[in-house]
Design an enzyme around this catalytic site. Structure first.
Site, short mmCIF file in Angstrom:
data_model
loop_
_atom_site.label_atom_id
_atom_site.label_comp_id
_atom_site.label_asym_id
_atom_site.label_seq_id
_atom_site.Cartn_x
_atom_site.Cartn_y
_atom_site.Cartn_z
N LYS A 181 0.88 -1.17 0.00
CA LYS A 181 0.00 0.00 0.00
C LYS A 181 0.91 1.21 0.00
CE LYS A 181 -1.91 2.97 1.86
NZ LYS A 181 -1.60 4.37 1.47
N GLU A 257 9.64 1.72 10.95
CA GLU A 257 10.66 2.78 10.82
C GLU A 257 9.89 4.09 10.87
OE1 GLU A 257 12.69 1.64 7.19
OE2 GLU A 257 13.73 0.03 8.23
N CYS A 291 13.76 11.08 6.89
CA CYS A 291 13.60 10.82 8.32
C CYS A 291 14.90 11.06 9.07
CB CYS A 291 13.15 9.38 8.52
SG CYS A 291 14.24 8.21 7.70
N GLU A 393 8.59 16.55 15.26
CA GLU A 393 9.17 16.49 13.92
C GLU A 393 8.42 17.45 13.00
OE1 GLU A 393 8.28 12.96 11.58
OE2 GLU A 393 10.39 12.80 11.02
P1 NAD Z 1 2.28 8.62 7.20
O1 NAD Z 1 2.38 7.87 8.48
O2 NAD Z 1 1.31 9.73 7.13
O3 NAD Z 1 1.89 7.63 6.00
C1 NAD Z 1 2.68 6.50 5.69
C2 NAD Z 1 1.80 5.44 5.07
O4 NAD Z 1 0.88 4.97 6.05
C3 NAD Z 1 0.96 5.92 3.89
O5 NAD Z 1 0.96 4.91 2.91
C4 NAD Z 1 -0.41 6.10 4.51
O6 NAD Z 1 -1.48 5.99 3.61
C5 NAD Z 1 -0.44 4.96 5.51
N1 NAD Z 1 -1.38 5.11 6.62
C6 NAD Z 1 -1.78 6.24 7.23
N2 NAD Z 1 -2.64 5.95 8.23
C7 NAD Z 1 -2.79 4.60 8.26
C8 NAD Z 1 -3.54 3.68 9.06
N3 NAD Z 1 -4.32 4.10 10.05
N4 NAD Z 1 -3.45 2.36 8.80
C9 NAD Z 1 -2.64 1.92 7.80
N5 NAD Z 1 -1.92 2.73 6.99
C10 NAD Z 1 -1.97 4.06 7.23
O7 NAD Z 1 3.76 9.08 6.86
P2 NAD Z 1 4.21 10.02 5.64
O8 NAD Z 1 3.71 11.39 5.95
O9 NAD Z 1 3.88 9.36 4.36
O10 NAD Z 1 5.81 9.98 5.77
C11 NAD Z 1 6.55 10.86 6.56
C12 NAD Z 1 6.91 10.23 7.89
O11 NAD Z 1 7.64 9.03 7.68
C13 NAD Z 1 7.80 11.09 8.75
O12 NAD Z 1 7.37 11.03 10.09
C14 NAD Z 1 9.17 10.44 8.61
O13 NAD Z 1 10.07 10.68 9.66
C15 NAD Z 1 8.79 9.01 8.52
N6 NAD Z 1 9.84 8.23 7.89
C16 NAD Z 1 10.61 7.39 8.65
C17 NAD Z 1 11.65 6.68 8.07
C18 NAD Z 1 12.52 5.75 8.88
O14 NAD Z 1 13.24 4.98 8.27
N7 NAD Z 1 12.50 5.81 10.20
C19 NAD Z 1 11.91 6.82 6.71
C20 NAD Z 1 11.12 7.69 5.96
C21 NAD Z 1 10.08 8.38 6.56
#
Ligand code: NAD
Length: 489
Positions: A181, A257, A291, A393
């Site tokens: 997804k 992550e 991130c 963040e």
């Molecule tokens: P997000 O959590 O908003 O979304 C990530 C994914 O989760 C999307 O595909 C979204 O549709 C899905 N999602 C959202 N709510 C959900 C739910 N209730 N159930 C299942 N799936 C759901 O994150 P984002 O805004 O896309 O990405 C940015 C974030 O990701 C930042 O916080 C960043 O730090 C983090 N990040 C972490 C790493 C790491 O390796 N630690 C790497 C990249 C990004």
């Protein structure tokens, strides 16, 4: 064949329309213009995808030898490289990333992940133990690694292809099948990858994509599905928390992550030019949407003013704008919604008493990109450590720089956070470098560098930054389960 203007799901080897027949708009954040439509997936679509993945897991994928499976993944890597320009265009359209960045980082790493994990999987060993028994004949125990089944992969928008393949490649190399997804903001490269899987001759159902949103939609349905054995997720901490709850009833394996609020610490004995260049990169790369970016910078007092001036000079000189211009160093944020959040943080910093050294607003990037989600590279000083912009963040091209006087103070400031993903320490003092590395609470500490990654090393965060480790054999540990067989002799 794939229609990039109208992205359907990819289930059981075919592009299929959503049950709901709903599509949402995909917008290029550099221009603000719609570039296509995307299928809005729901629980029924997830049911279909999981069923297809399960059939492939029990059938063709399981009957192929390890060598055949890994050869297929090598063909996927070649397939991405063969369509490099299409992947680049798709990634740039979804994210507005500068070509210079996406062509060096996102697409090459997307291909490399398949090659890398195919190599790692080939090298994985299994173990055996001899046990003494009272009758003197003994027993032998051997331990096998077995795939989990159907793995749900939920990925974010900041490094779409790179982070998706970072999970898909080891999951498949270990013998699982996947339902992916992708982020609703960045669906294109996951779909293009589906075409590559078909062209590489990978059996249908091994790689499935369901597009759509998270809560009350495809994402949530995937996490709750009883036939999904594990969820591997990259994204925001608060989403991780919701997913953990959804996985609890079925005790699914999880690997998370999550977010960060990473410190960079610069000592007066550091190579200051390298520290300034490194901190500029760790703050502004990918418009601060990595991130691993540094949003909190601590500088030893004797070099504080010099450091702030030099970092500000670099921020002011960054080329911001047209992603297709090879000179462009910074593109837009992912969306106008996200820009609203970042601009709210800019305002909150000012309200909390920050001195805005540079930036803090919307840059003039010309008429063609006037509707894009751009913000200025921004640097603050003068905040109290409890200011909310230093706790939460932001995920934008911004950092706060604060002076410190002692090593102990630097450690205390670095660790004064709920997050613990990574840190960058800049010093030429050998023992201090090691002391700092041990004292900082984080999954990864860089000394005199940033974003230098060896894919064999474990990657992941402590505290609110995640659960588990992926990378090299650590990924294989997550995507397999061991079984012990005890044979009495
Ligand atoms: P997000 O959590 O908003 O979304 C990530 C994914 O989760 C999307 O595909 C979204 O549709 C899905 N999602 C959202 N709510 C959900 C739910 N209730 N159930 C299942 N799936 C759901 O994150 P984002 O805004 O896309 O990405 C940015 C974030 O990701 C930042 O916080 C960043 O730090 C983090 N990040 C972490 C790493 C790491 O390796 N630690 C790497 C990249 C990004």
């Amino acid at each position: 064949m794939i229609n990039m203007k109208k992205l359907d799901h990819f289930i059981d080897g075919a592009f299929v329309a959503p049950h709901s027949e709903d599509y949402f708009s995909n917008v290029d954040p550099a221009t603000g213009k719609e570039i296509g439509k995307v299928a809005a997936g729901d629980a029924q679509d997830i049911d279909d995808a999981v069923a297809a993945a399960r059939r492939a897991f029990d059938g063709p994928w399981a009957t192929m030898s390890l060598g055949q499976r890994l050869d297929a993944l090598q063909r996927v890597a070649h397939g991405i490289r063969a369509r490099f320009d299409e992947f680049l265009e798709a990634e740039m359209g979804d994210t507005g990333k500068p070509r210079a960045f996406a062509s060096k980082v996102d697409i090459p790493r997307g291909a490399a992940n398949f090659e890398f994990f195919a190599t790692i999987a080939r090298a994985m060993e299994e173990s055996a133990y001899q046990t003494e028994t009272r009758d003197g004949r003994g027993a032998v125990n051997y331990v096998t690694r077995n795939p989990l089944g159907v793995v749900g992969v939920i990925s974010p928008w900041n490094l779409p292809l790179l982070l998706l393949t970072w999970k898909v490649a080891p999951a498949l190399a270990a013998g699982n099948t996947v339902v992916v997804k992708p982020s609703e903001e960045t669906p294109a490269t996951a779909s293009l990858l589906a075409q590559v899987f078909n062209d590489a001759g990978v059996p249908k159902g091994v790689y499935n994509v369901v597009h759509g949103y998270g809560p009350d939609a495809a994402g949530e349905a995937l996490t709750k599905h009883p036939d999904v054995a594990a969820i591997t997720f990259t994204g925001e901490t608060r989403t991780g928390s919701a997913i953990m709850k959804a996985c609890a009833p079925h005790i699914k394996d999880i690997s998370f992550e999550l977010g960060g609020k990473n410190p960079a610490i610069i000592f007066a004995d550091a190579d200051l030019d390298a520290a300034i260049a490194g901190t500029a990169r760790s703050t502004f790369s990918n418009t601060g949407q990595v991130c691993l970016c540094s949003e909190r910078v601590y500088v030893e007092r004797p070099v504080f003013d010099e450091f702030v001036d030099a970092l500000a000079a670099r921020a002011k000189n960054l080329n911001v704008g047209d992603p297709f211009d090879d000179a462009t160093e910074m593109g837009p944020l992912i969306s106008h919604d996200h820009r609203q959040k970042v601009l709210a943080a800019f305002q909150s910093a000012v309200d909390s008493g920050a001195e805005v050294v540079t930036g803090g607003g919307i840059p003039d990037v010309g008429r063609k990109f006037a509707e894009g989600a751009f913000v200025e590279p921004t640097i603050w000083t003068g905040l109290d450590h409890n200011a909310s912009v230093l706790r939460d963040e932001i995920f934008g091209p911004v950092c706060h720089v604060m002076p410190f006087d002692t090593e102990e103070e630097a450690i205390a400031l670095a660790n004064d956070t709920r997050y613990g993903l990574c840190a960058a320490v800049w010093t030429n003092h050998l023992s201090r470098a090691h002391r700092m590395a041990h004292a900082i609470d984080a999954g990864l500490v860089w000394i005199n560098s940033w974003f230098l990654r060896d894919l064999r090393t474990p990657f992941g965060g402590v505290k609110l930054s995640g659960i588990g480790r992926e990378g090299g054999r650590h990924s294989m540990d997550f995507y397999t389960e061991t079984k012990t067989v005890c044979v009495k002799l």
